[in-house]
Design a protein around this motif. Structure first.
Motif, PDB file in Angstrom:
ATOM      1  N   SER A   1       9.427  -8.214   0.011  1.00 47.46           N
ATOM      2  CA  SER A   1       9.688  -7.229   1.753  1.00 47.46           C
ATOM      3  C   SER A   1       9.855  -5.662   1.319  1.00 47.46           C
ATOM      4  O   SER A   1      10.880  -5.860   0.143  1.00 47.46           O
ATOM      5  N   VAL A   2       8.791  -5.487   1.365  1.00 47.47           N
ATOM      6  CA  VAL A   2       8.927  -3.852   1.466  1.00 47.47           C
ATOM      7  C   VAL A   2       8.679  -2.770   2.909  1.00 47.47           C
ATOM      8  O   VAL A   2       8.205  -3.322   3.030  1.00 47.47           O
ATOM      9  N   GLN A   3       9.561  -1.726   2.924  1.00 47.70           N
ATOM     10  CA  GLN A   3       9.144  -0.983   3.644  1.00 47.70           C
ATOM     11  C   GLN A   3       8.377  -0.006   3.533  1.00 47.70           C
ATOM     12  O   GLN A   3       7.597   0.148   2.584  1.00 47.70           O
ATOM     13  N   GLU A   4       7.209  -0.038   4.613  1.00 47.19           N
ATOM     14  CA  GLU A   4       6.130   1.028   4.435  1.00 47.19           C
ATOM     15  C   GLU A   4       6.211   2.532   3.469  1.00 47.19           C
ATOM     16  O   GLU A   4       7.326   2.976   4.216  1.00 47.19           O
TER      17      GLU A   4
ATOM     18  N   THR B   1       2.963   2.073  -0.378  1.00 47.29           N
ATOM     19  CA  THR B   1       2.821   0.480   0.490  1.00 47.29           C
ATOM     20  C   THR B   1       2.009   1.140   1.722  1.00 47.29           C
ATOM     21  O   THR B   1       2.934   2.165   2.544  1.00 47.29           O
ATOM     22  N   GLN B   2       0.970   0.520   2.435  1.00 44.12           N
ATOM     23  CA  GLN B   2       1.029   0.115   3.978  1.00 44.12           C
ATOM     24  C   GLN B   2       0.669  -1.125   4.115  1.00 44.12           C
ATOM     25  O   GLN B   2       0.977  -2.016   3.603  1.00 44.12           O
ATOM     26  N   PRO B   3       0.732  -1.487   5.686  1.00 41.20           N
ATOM     27  CA  PRO B   3       0.867  -2.831   5.852  1.00 41.20           C
ATOM     28  C   PRO B   3      -0.422  -3.273   5.789  1.00 41.20           C
ATOM     29  O   PRO B   3       0.150  -5.117   5.765  1.00 41.20           O
ATOM     30  N   GLU B   4      -1.760  -2.733   5.842  1.00 43.41           N
ATOM     31  CA  GLU B   4      -1.947  -3.895   5.004  1.00 43.41           C
ATOM     32  C   GLU B   4      -2.428  -4.285   4.003  1.00 43.41           C
ATOM     33  O   GLU B   4      -3.380  -4.780   3.182  1.00 43.41           O
ATOM     34  N   ASP B   5      -1.311  -3.519   2.770  1.00 44.16           N
ATOM     35  CA  ASP B   5      -1.006  -4.528   1.390  1.00 44.16           C
ATOM     36  C   ASP B   5      -0.451  -5.012   2.122  1.00 44.16           C
ATOM     37  O   ASP B   5      -0.504  -6.109   0.671  1.00 44.16           O
ATOM     38  N   SER B   6      -0.417  -5.747   2.445  1.00 46.62           N
ATOM     39  CA  SER B   6       0.621  -7.455   3.125  1.00 46.62           C
ATOM     40  C   SER B   6      -0.416  -8.383   2.850  1.00 46.62           C
ATOM     41  O   SER B   6      -1.708  -8.427   3.479  1.00 46.62           O
ATOM     42  N   ALA B   7       0.283  -9.276   1.932  1.00 48.65           N
ATOM     43  CA  ALA B   7      -0.605 -10.757   1.370  1.00 48.65           C
ATOM     44  C   ALA B   7       0.086 -11.195  -0.011  1.00 48.65           C
ATOM     45  O   ALA B   7       0.624 -10.736  -0.110  1.00 48.65           O
ATOM     46  N   VAL B   8      -1.237 -11.910  -0.690  1.00 52.97           N
ATOM     47  CA  VAL B   8      -0.419 -13.103  -1.570  1.00 52.97           C
ATOM     48  C   VAL B   8      -1.300 -12.156  -2.942  1.00 52.97           C
ATOM     49  O   VAL B   8      -2.808 -11.820  -2.528  1.00 52.97           O
ATOM     50  N   TYR B   9      -0.209 -12.023  -3.637  1.00 51.56           N
ATOM     51  CA  TYR B   9      -1.212 -11.200  -4.991  1.00 51.56           C
ATOM     52  C   TYR B   9      -0.847 -11.590  -6.137  1.00 51.56           C
ATOM     53  O   TYR B   9       0.107 -12.821  -6.855  1.00 51.56           O
TER      54      TYR B   9
ATOM     55  N   ILE C   1      -6.207 -18.688 -16.009  1.00 51.85           N
ATOM     56  CA  ILE C   1      -4.842 -19.077 -15.893  1.00 51.85           C
ATOM     57  C   ILE C   1      -4.367 -18.711 -14.838  1.00 51.85           C
ATOM     58  O   ILE C   1      -3.788 -16.840 -15.517  1.00 51.85           O
ATOM     59  N   PHE C   2      -4.017 -19.233 -13.177  1.00 57.59           N
ATOM     60  CA  PHE C   2      -3.206 -17.814 -12.193  1.00 57.59           C
ATOM     61  C   PHE C   2      -1.183 -18.309 -12.393  1.00 57.59           C
ATOM     62  O   PHE C   2      -1.205 -19.177 -12.467  1.00 57.59           O
ATOM     63  N   GLY C   3      -1.029 -17.044 -11.615  1.00 56.12           N
ATOM     64  CA  GLY C   3       0.953 -16.950 -12.156  1.00 56.12           C
ATOM     65  C   GLY C   3       0.804 -17.850 -10.237  1.00 56.12           C
ATOM     66  O   GLY C   3       0.066 -17.925  -9.976  1.00 56.12           O
ATOM     67  N   ALA C   4       1.837 -18.024 -10.119  1.00 56.52           N
ATOM     68  CA  ALA C   4       1.926 -19.193  -8.980  1.00 56.52           C
ATOM     69  C   ALA C   4       2.183 -18.147  -7.892  1.00 56.52           C
ATOM     70  O   ALA C   4       1.970 -18.626  -6.532  1.00 56.52           O
ATOM     71  N   GLY C   5       1.866 -16.981  -7.798  1.00 53.41           N
ATOM     72  CA  GLY C   5       1.568 -15.423  -6.632  1.00 53.41           C
ATOM     73  C   GLY C   5       2.861 -15.601  -6.110  1.00 53.41           C
ATOM     74  O   GLY C   5       3.657 -15.906  -6.616  1.00 53.41           O
ATOM     75  N   THR C   6       2.220 -14.017  -5.143  1.00 56.18           N
ATOM     76  CA  THR C   6       4.203 -13.352  -5.186  1.00 56.18           C
ATOM     77  C   THR C   6       3.466 -12.496  -3.243  1.00 56.18           C
ATOM     78  O   THR C   6       2.319 -12.331  -2.805  1.00 56.18           O
ATOM     79  N   ARG C   7       4.129 -12.865  -2.684  1.00 48.05           N
ATOM     80  CA  ARG C   7       3.583 -13.128  -0.746  1.00 48.05           C
ATOM     81  C   ARG C   7       4.479 -11.621  -0.793  1.00 48.05           C
ATOM     82  O   ARG C   7       5.693 -11.598  -0.489  1.00 48.05           O
ATOM     83  N   LEU C   8       3.871 -10.527  -0.681  1.00 45.61           N
ATOM     84  CA  LEU C   8       4.082  -9.010   0.086  1.00 45.61           C
ATOM     85  C   LEU C   8       4.025  -9.283   1.550  1.00 45.61           C
ATOM     86  O   LEU C   8       2.781  -9.092   1.510  1.00 45.61           O
ATOM     87  N   PHE C   9       4.927  -8.804   1.539  1.00 46.22           N
ATOM     88  CA  PHE C   9       5.703  -8.179   2.935  1.00 46.22           C
ATOM     89  C   PHE C   9       5.474  -6.728   3.814  1.00 46.22           C
ATOM     90  O   PHE C   9       6.390  -6.068   2.711  1.00 46.22           O
ATOM     91  N   VAL C  10       4.807  -5.966   3.784  1.00 49.71           N
ATOM     92  CA  VAL C  10       5.168  -4.761   3.784  1.00 49.71           C
ATOM     93  C   VAL C  10       5.202  -4.528   5.548  1.00 49.71           C
ATOM     94  O   VAL C  10       4.732  -4.622   6.355  1.00 49.71           O
TER      95      VAL C  10
END
Lengths: 115, 111
Positions: free
Chosen positions: B12-15, B80-88, B100-109
Motif C-alpha cells: 500500500s502506497v500513497q499516490e 504511482t497513480q490510483p490506476e496503478d492499483s492492481a495485482v502484479y 513460472i509465475f510468482g504468487a502476485g502482489t496486490r498494490l493499493f495506491v
C-alpha cells in the motif's frame, strides 16, 4: 498484441457436470496455453495446446479431467469434466504470438463457480 | 522444481510515491522475465519484460532490474497513480518453455 476472446466469461455449474471453454485468437499462433487461477492465487499452467498434436499436460493435470482440442491455429477449447467445487477458478487462455519467446498474451478469463 | 518467489504479497502506497516488488527465481537457465498487471475481472497484461542479457529496462514510470548472479529481479513504479492499483505478477521462463509465475502482489495506491 492479439485479441483473445474467451467464452463463457463466467458460469455457474452444478457438481458432476462438464463445461467447455472456448478460446478464439484473431491471428494464427503456434503455441496456446491454458492456465488456472484459483481465487486469490497465482497462475498455474494446465497444458500446452499445439495444433496438430495432443496437448501436453503439466504435473497434476490429466486429459480425462481437462480434455483440450486444438483444431486450427486460431482456436482451442478446454473442457472441465465432472466438476466439483474445487474446480471453481478462473481459466485463462494464453498465446505466445511469436512462437516461443515467452511473451504471453491472455484472454479475459472464464470464471467458473461450481456448486 | 522451478520456483519464483515474490514479495511483498500486499503493498500500500500513497499516490505519488514509488512502489517496488521483488522476485527471486530458482532456475538458473531462465532467460526471460516478464511482469504482468491484472486488474479486477480481467486477464493478466504484459507491462514490461527483461531478458537475461540486460540489467535494466525502463518504460516511462516503470522499470525492471535484473541481477542474474543473485537470481533477483524487481519492478519499480515511480509516481504511482490510483490506476496503478492492481495485482502484479512476476514470471520467469526459458524463452517460451513453461513460464513460472510468482504468487502476485496486490498494490493499493491511495489517493
Amino acid at each position: 498484441s492479439a485479441v483473445i476472446s474467451q467464452k463463457p466469461s463466467r458460469d455457474i455449474c452444478q457438481r458432476g457436470t462438464s463445461l467447455t471453454i472456448q478460446c478464439q485468437v484473431d491471428s494464427q499462433v503456434t503455441m496456446m496455453f491454458w492456465y488456472r487461477q484459483q481465487p486469490g492465487q497465482s497462475l498455474t499452467l494446465i497444458a500446452t495446446a499445439n495444433q496438430g498434436s495432443e496437448a501436453t499436460y503439466e504435473s497434476g493435470f490429466v486429459i480425462d479431467k481437462f480434455p483440450i482440442s486444438r483444431p486450427n491455429l486460431t482456436f482451442s477449447t478446454l473442457t472441465v469434466s465432472n466438476m466439483s467445487p474445487e474446480d471453481s477458478s478462473i481459466y485463462l487462455c494464453s498465446v505466445d504470438l511469436q512462437g516461443s519467446t515467452g511473451e504471453l498474451f491472455f484472454g479475459e478469463g472464464s470464471r467458473l463457480t461450481v456448486l | 522444481g522451478e520456483n519464483v518467489e515474490q514479495h511483498p504479497s500486499t503493498l500500500s502506497v500513497q499516490e505519488g510515491d514509488s512502489a517496488v516488488i521483488k522476485c527471486t527465481y530458482s532456475d538458473s537457465a531462465s532467460n526471460y522475465f516478464p511482469w504482468y498487471k491484472q486488474e479486477l475481472g480481467k486477464g493478466p497484461q504484459l507491462i514490461i519484460d527483461i531478458r537475461s542479457n540486460v540489467g535494466e529496462k525502463k518504460d516511462q514510470r516503470i522499470a525492471v532490474t535484473l541481477n542474474k548472479t543473485a537470481k533477483h529481479f524487481s519492478l519499480h513504479i515511480t509516481e504511482t497513480q490510483p490506476e496503478d492499483s492492481a495485482v502484479y505478477f512476476c514470471a520467469a521462463s526459458r524463452g517460451g518453455f513453461k513460464t513460472i509465475f510468482g504468487a502476485g502482489t496486490r498494490l493499493f495506491v491511495k489517493a
